[in-house]
Design a protein around this motif. Structure first.
Motif, mmCIF file in Angstrom:
data_model
loop_
_atom_site.group_PDB
_atom_site.id
_atom_site.type_symbol
_atom_site.label_atom_id
_atom_site.label_comp_id
_atom_site.label_asym_id
_atom_site.label_seq_id
_atom_site.Cartn_x
_atom_site.Cartn_y
_atom_site.Cartn_z
ATOM 1 N N ILE A 56 -7.316 -21.857 -68.394
ATOM 2 C CA ILE A 56 -8.436 -21.555 -67.627
ATOM 3 C C ILE A 56 -8.472 -20.080 -67.898
ATOM 4 O O ILE A 56 -9.744 -19.603 -68.154
ATOM 5 N N GLY A 57 -7.651 -19.182 -67.756
ATOM 6 C CA GLY A 57 -7.863 -17.644 -67.685
ATOM 7 C C GLY A 57 -6.823 -16.822 -67.076
ATOM 8 O O GLY A 57 -5.702 -17.659 -67.057
ATOM 9 N N SER A 58 -6.902 -15.817 -66.591
ATOM 10 C CA SER A 58 -5.839 -14.897 -66.115
ATOM 11 C C SER A 58 -6.169 -14.511 -64.656
ATOM 12 O O SER A 58 -6.000 -13.256 -64.680
ATOM 13 N N GLU A 59 -6.927 -14.953 -63.722
ATOM 14 C CA GLU A 59 -7.524 -14.652 -62.462
ATOM 15 C C GLU A 59 -6.463 -14.300 -61.641
ATOM 16 O O GLU A 59 -6.690 -13.609 -60.498
ATOM 17 N N SER A 60 -5.446 -14.803 -61.722
ATOM 18 C CA SER A 60 -4.419 -14.685 -60.602
ATOM 19 C C SER A 60 -3.023 -14.709 -61.077
ATOM 20 O O SER A 60 -2.655 -14.886 -62.241
ATOM 21 N N ASP A 61 -2.228 -14.144 -60.084
ATOM 22 C CA ASP A 61 -0.736 -14.101 -60.524
ATOM 23 C C ASP A 61 -0.245 -15.363 -60.677
ATOM 24 O O ASP A 61 0.740 -15.614 -61.918
ATOM 25 N N TRP A 62 -0.600 -16.409 -60.088
ATOM 26 C CA TRP A 62 -0.028 -17.788 -60.106
ATOM 27 C C TRP A 62 -0.348 -18.224 -61.578
ATOM 28 O O TRP A 62 0.276 -18.608 -61.987
ATOM 29 N N ILE A 64 -1.187 -16.435 -64.133
ATOM 30 C CA ILE A 64 -0.144 -15.945 -65.204
ATOM 31 C C ILE A 64 1.102 -16.547 -65.379
ATOM 32 O O ILE A 64 1.645 -16.936 -66.538
ATOM 33 N N ALA A 65 1.629 -16.849 -64.342
ATOM 34 C CA ALA A 65 2.917 -17.344 -64.169
ATOM 35 C C ALA A 65 2.965 -18.585 -64.903
ATOM 36 O O ALA A 65 3.762 -19.139 -65.686
ATOM 37 N N SER A 66 1.805 -19.737 -64.553
ATOM 38 C CA SER A 66 1.680 -20.893 -65.173
ATOM 39 C C SER A 66 1.607 -20.680 -66.636
ATOM 40 O O SER A 66 2.220 -21.494 -67.343
ATOM 41 N N THR A 67 0.795 -20.164 -67.137
ATOM 42 C CA THR A 67 0.570 -19.803 -68.531
ATOM 43 C C THR A 67 1.721 -19.433 -69.328
ATOM 44 O O THR A 67 2.391 -20.077 -70.147
ATOM 45 N N GLU A 68 2.704 -18.518 -68.691
ATOM 46 C CA GLU A 68 3.722 -18.139 -69.325
ATOM 47 C C GLU A 68 4.879 -19.179 -69.339
ATOM 48 O O GLU A 68 5.397 -19.193 -70.398
ATOM 49 N N SER A 69 4.867 -20.034 -68.264
ATOM 50 C CA SER A 69 5.615 -21.113 -68.571
ATOM 51 C C SER A 69 5.521 -22.339 -69.346
ATOM 52 O O SER A 69 6.184 -22.588 -70.066
ATOM 53 N N ILE A 83 -1.158 -23.643 -80.274
ATOM 54 C CA ILE A 83 -2.050 -22.897 -80.578
ATOM 55 C C ILE A 83 -2.959 -22.796 -79.113
ATOM 56 O O ILE A 83 -3.286 -23.938 -78.473
ATOM 57 N N PHE A 84 -2.876 -21.511 -78.607
ATOM 58 C CA PHE A 84 -3.047 -21.162 -77.096
ATOM 59 C C PHE A 84 -4.615 -20.716 -77.202
ATOM 60 O O PHE A 84 -5.220 -19.771 -78.031
ATOM 61 N N ASP A 85 -5.395 -21.277 -76.291
ATOM 62 C CA ASP A 85 -6.712 -20.781 -76.026
ATOM 63 C C ASP A 85 -7.136 -20.261 -74.592
ATOM 64 O O ASP A 85 -7.181 -20.929 -73.622
ATOM 65 N N ASP A 86 -7.298 -19.123 -74.407
ATOM 66 C CA ASP A 86 -7.796 -18.720 -73.050
ATOM 67 C C ASP A 86 -9.303 -18.757 -72.920
ATOM 68 O O ASP A 86 -9.971 -18.103 -73.415
ATOM 69 N N ALA A 87 -9.590 -19.488 -71.701
ATOM 70 C CA ALA A 87 -11.155 -20.206 -71.957
ATOM 71 C C ALA A 87 -12.003 -18.855 -70.965
ATOM 72 O O ALA A 87 -13.164 -19.024 -70.792
ATOM 73 N N GLN A 88 -11.130 -18.091 -70.471
ATOM 74 C CA GLN A 88 -11.983 -16.854 -69.513
ATOM 75 C C GLN A 88 -12.871 -17.391 -68.571
ATOM 76 O O GLN A 88 -14.070 -16.867 -68.522
ATOM 77 N N GLN A 89 -12.563 -18.350 -67.764
ATOM 78 C CA GLN A 89 -13.228 -19.090 -66.704
ATOM 79 C C GLN A 89 -14.298 -19.484 -67.265
ATOM 80 O O GLN A 89 -15.392 -19.748 -66.386
ATOM 81 N N LEU B 166 -7.031 -5.321 -67.931
ATOM 82 C CA LEU B 166 -5.997 -4.934 -68.828
ATOM 83 C C LEU B 166 -5.059 -3.756 -68.393
ATOM 84 O O LEU B 166 -4.019 -3.729 -68.643
ATOM 85 N N LEU B 167 -5.745 -2.762 -67.666
ATOM 86 C CA LEU B 167 -5.013 -1.822 -67.018
ATOM 87 C C LEU B 167 -3.788 -2.036 -66.214
ATOM 88 O O LEU B 167 -2.788 -1.710 -66.086
ATOM 89 N N CYS B 168 -4.183 -3.273 -65.189
ATOM 90 C CA CYS B 168 -3.198 -3.792 -64.447
ATOM 91 C C CYS B 168 -2.505 -4.822 -65.153
ATOM 92 O O CYS B 168 -1.699 -5.354 -64.323
ATOM 93 N N ASN B 169 -2.499 -5.014 -66.449
ATOM 94 C CA ASN B 169 -1.451 -5.983 -67.035
ATOM 95 C C ASN B 169 -1.988 -7.392 -66.387
ATOM 96 O O ASN B 169 -1.006 -8.158 -66.280
ATOM 97 N N ASP B 170 -3.241 -7.637 -66.293
ATOM 98 C CA ASP B 170 -3.755 -9.203 -65.734
ATOM 99 C C ASP B 170 -2.871 -9.384 -64.205
ATOM 100 O O ASP B 170 -3.070 -10.462 -64.003
ATOM 101 N N LEU B 171 -2.415 -8.461 -63.504
ATOM 102 C CA LEU B 171 -1.960 -8.617 -62.173
ATOM 103 C C LEU B 171 -2.854 -8.038 -61.098
ATOM 104 O O LEU B 171 -3.770 -7.325 -61.311
ATOM 105 N N ILE B 172 -2.536 -8.703 -59.889
ATOM 106 C CA ILE B 172 -3.054 -7.927 -58.676
ATOM 107 C C ILE B 172 -1.872 -7.032 -58.288
ATOM 108 O O ILE B 172 -0.764 -7.189 -58.085
#
Lengths: 364, 358
Positions: A56-62, A64-69, A83-89, B166-172
């Motif tokens: 989906i994207g990287s809208e929350s910490d959750w 981001i953790a999911s994508t990293e995993s 092959i990774f694709d970030d859809a940016q919402q 970007l500045l926040c490294n995608d974090l809150i």
């Protein structure tokens, strides 16, 4: 004269470069097609499994953790080519990405869909190309179930039930039998997390005669909105409120800020007028608040899909049938030590007593 | 009758009337439900453990929560007046400034902190400098490259939020430090955002009163060419308006992020540009540039907040609130529209004429 020659030279070399590029690309394409045909099984097995991941994207910490995993689970050292694709919402980006994966002839497509609908045609294309699709996190709605191989996600209703049962247990064990007024700060209306968690609370209120939902409004899963909604509920009901049921950590944080700014106490002692806060997701920040005793219980919404997705792919690779819909295991944390296990849907669930070590050991 | 006419010709008459009408809804509602009719307007003192004695009540709420839009409305009024266009990037710029500030305060890549990496003042200055940079960027595009304001500011509208992420490294980024939280909390009994807004309004109105800047900006807005011929540096003035708009966006960003003691890049200032433009319009200002009325814009900003708070008080869910908000805004805008005013004037003239004949 010299400048004219130079111009020819430039144009010439540019042309040659272009031709080279096209040639190389077409070579790559051919190679890919042969790969896709997969008629020589031996060469295929020695090769890496190619996976297209549309996320989906990287809208929350959750998130981001999911994508990293997922990225870590399908790293090239593990024998995968991801092959990774970030859809940016945007769903358009996801549709485009999936079509590209089909063109590239990947072995599997993994999809975290941004919305539930509109996937039929693109998934039929994947099915025609013989590529299994694994959906995770959010649900999809398609007419034909066979369009995707399986779905892994969270049981949001169960999460809500676990929070409510914990509250029952807590009130029982501390001998509080008074009427409990609950406010529900809901997530974005229509999101599956909101639907499940709200439904669980409603059922719990029907079950417990002394519980009552006195107000509910959406906080859109954000801190600022959660704070605003809490403020307004306080204007209306003030200290009549006993329990704040915040449907994620960000809103719980906003609600706690609002409460403390207005001089209300957040804690466990409902009889002494303290506000008891229940929350979900178990993000780093949320667990910190739980450790501080400001959130009474925090039910995890596990973002670490990597290991489960690998299991699925291994099973599909080996030809073992997989269950169509499975739920991911989730934990539950509290700063209250004496409620160790709770019974939900006739199954015991552990409530982990939170410590600093647990927080620092967590991956997100 | 004479004083009535005087009041009617007061430029703030309609914006203030609109605000009062919105408030009046609460009196009716409270009276109808049997509560003290003035309960909406009650201001009380309340003792708290964290903030000492604080002011409490819906009116305080409106002024407090309307702060960001009011601050944005100052800059937006100047931009509208000077360039006959709107700066639609302010919401995103708010988010960018807040993200930059929180990144500086927490250190890059840190997602949650209680200690500040740099002194608070540096963080605040960074936010304001970022705001000025954004303002200068918009200003250059509009004033010097003559790009239409909406197109020029569209660039930062879409990019600034992403740069913030970007500045926040995608974090809150959470900065849970009392000295930072103070900006969004209370100074004595009064919410700090109210004081910050008051300072912004006072400084700007003093500058506009004591210098000719206000008049210059208006004349550029009325006719940039004529102003240039008259000896005004039109480009510089338009640039200045955007610069100030960026600065005020950064201040609004500081307030918004301090309220939640975090930089939530995806959500800070979301859609606030629309509220800022709306407050300028509600204040009776023409979006076609030229003459402006700063006080009107600020009344407009609080009117928007008053509508929101009223809807909450009436128990309208925040999902449905925009519908009612739209209806109220339509009514206010129609009342303030010149053709409608003309219509009313003609009606009353006709009535007067009838009276004479009789």
């Amino acid at each position: 004269m010299i400048s004219a020659i130079r111009r020819y030279l430039y144009t010439g070399s540019a042309l040659i470069l272009c031709t080279l590029c096209i040639f190389l690309c077409s070579c790559g394409q051919n190679h890919g097609n042969e790969d896709n045909a997969g008629d020589e099984k031996i060469t295929r097995e020695s090769e890496k499994i190619t996976i297209g991941l549309s996320q989906i994207g990287s809208e929350s910490d959750w998130r981001i953790a999911s994508t990293e995993s997922v990225k870590a689970a399908f790293s090239s050292s593990e024998g995968y080519n991801l092959i990774f694709d970030d859809a940016q919402q945007k769903q358009e980006n996801q549709l485009k990405a999936i079509r590209e994966f089909i063109d590239q002839g990947v072995d599997y497509i993994i999809l975290d869909p941004i919305v539930e609908t509109g996937w039929d045609s693109v998934l039929s294309e994947a099915k025609e190309a013989g590529i299994p699709v694994i959906v995770y996190d959010r649900l999809i709605e398609v007419d034909d179930d066979s369009l995707y191989a399986c779905w892994i996600g969270s049981d949001f209703k169960l999460e809500g039930e676990r929070a409510c049962v914990w509250l029952e247990e807590y009130l029982k064990s501390s001998g509080i039998s008074r009427n409990i007024n609950i406010v529900d700060i809901q997530g974005t209306l229509g999101a599956s997390a909101q639907i499940g968690r709200t439904a669980a609370l409603e059922e719990a209120v029907l079950k417990n005669k002394n519980w009552k939902i006195i107000a509910r409004d959406t906080g859109d899963f954000t801190t600022a909105k959660g704070m605003e909604v809490m403020n307004d509920m306080l204007e209306k009901y003030g200290s009549d409120i006993n329990v704040v049921y915040a449907e994620n950590d960000n809103m719980a944080y906003g609600a706690i800020e609002a409460l403390e700014n207005r001089g209300y106490k957040v804690g466990l002692d409902v009889d002494e007028g303290e506000f008891l806060v229940l929350s979900f997701d178990s993000t780093h920040n949320g667990l910190q608040l739980t450790l501080d005793g400001k959130i009474a219980v925090n039910v995890e919404c596990n973002p670490l899909y990597g290991p489960r997705l690998t299991e699925m792919i291994n099973a599909l690779e080996a030809g073992i049938p997989v269950e169509k819909e499975t739920y991911i295991e989730e934990e539950q944390f509290s700063g209250v030590s004496y409620i160790g296990t709770i019974q939900v849907r006739n199954r015991p669930y552990t409530v982990t007593y939170l410590t600093d070590e647990i927080i620092s050991d967590r991956q997100y | 009758m004479k004083t009535w006419n005087k009041i009617k010709s007061w430029p703030l008459f309609l914006p203030v009337l609109a605000l009062l009408l919105v408030m009046a809804v609460n009196i009716i509602h409270d009276a109808a439900t049997g509560v003290n009719p003035l309960s909406f307007f009650m201001i009380s003192l309340r003792n708290t453990t964290t903030n000492g004695t604080i002011l409490y009540g819906r009116i305080i709420d409106i002024i407090n929560r309307g702060s960001e839009v009011a601050i944005l409305a100052i800059g937006m009024t100047l931009v509208v007046s000077a360039s006959a266009g709107t700066d639609i990037s302010v919401g995103s710029v708010m988010s960018l400034c807040a993200s930059f500030m929180c990144m500086m305060l927490a250190g890059y890549g840190v997602s949650s902190t209680t200690t500040l990496a740099v002194p608070l003042v540096i963080g605040l200055l960074c936010a304001m400098v970022m705001g000025l940079v954004c303002g200068a960027f918009n200003g250059t595009l509009v004033a010097h490259l003559s790009i239409q304001p909406m197109v020029a500011t569209l660039i930062l509208y879409s990019a600034a939020r992403a740069i913030g992420l970007l500045l926040c490294n995608d974090l809150i980024v959470y900065v849970r430090n009392p000295s930072f939280a103070f900006i969004g909390a209370f100074l004595g009994p009064i919410p700090t955002p109210i004081i910050i807004t008051a300072i912004c309004i006072i400084v700007v109105s003093l500058v506009l009163k004591k210098t000719a800047l206000g008049m210059y900006i208006q004349s550029v807005g009325i006719n940039a060419r004529a102003s240039r011929i008259a000896g005004l540096n039109s480009k510089l003035l338009i640039f200045l308006a955007y610069l100030l708009c960026g600065l005020f966006a950064s201040i609004a960003g500081i307030v918004a992020s301090s309220r939640i003691t975090s930089a939530d890049s995806n959500n800070i200032g979301l859609y606030l540009e629309m509220d800022a433009i709306l407050s300028v319009a509600l204040g009776g200002n023409s979006l076609g540039g030229g003459k402006f009325n700063l006080a009107g814009s600020i009344v407009g900003a609080y009117t928007i907040q008053a509508i929101t708070t009223t809807l909450y008080a009436l128990g309208v869910s925040s999902i449905q609130a925009p519908v009612y908000k739209a209806i109220i805004v339509i009514i206010i805008v129609v009342i303030e529209a010149p053709p409608f005013k003309d219509f009313l004037r003609k009606q009353s003239a006709a009535r007067a004429a009838k009276g004479v004949r009789a």
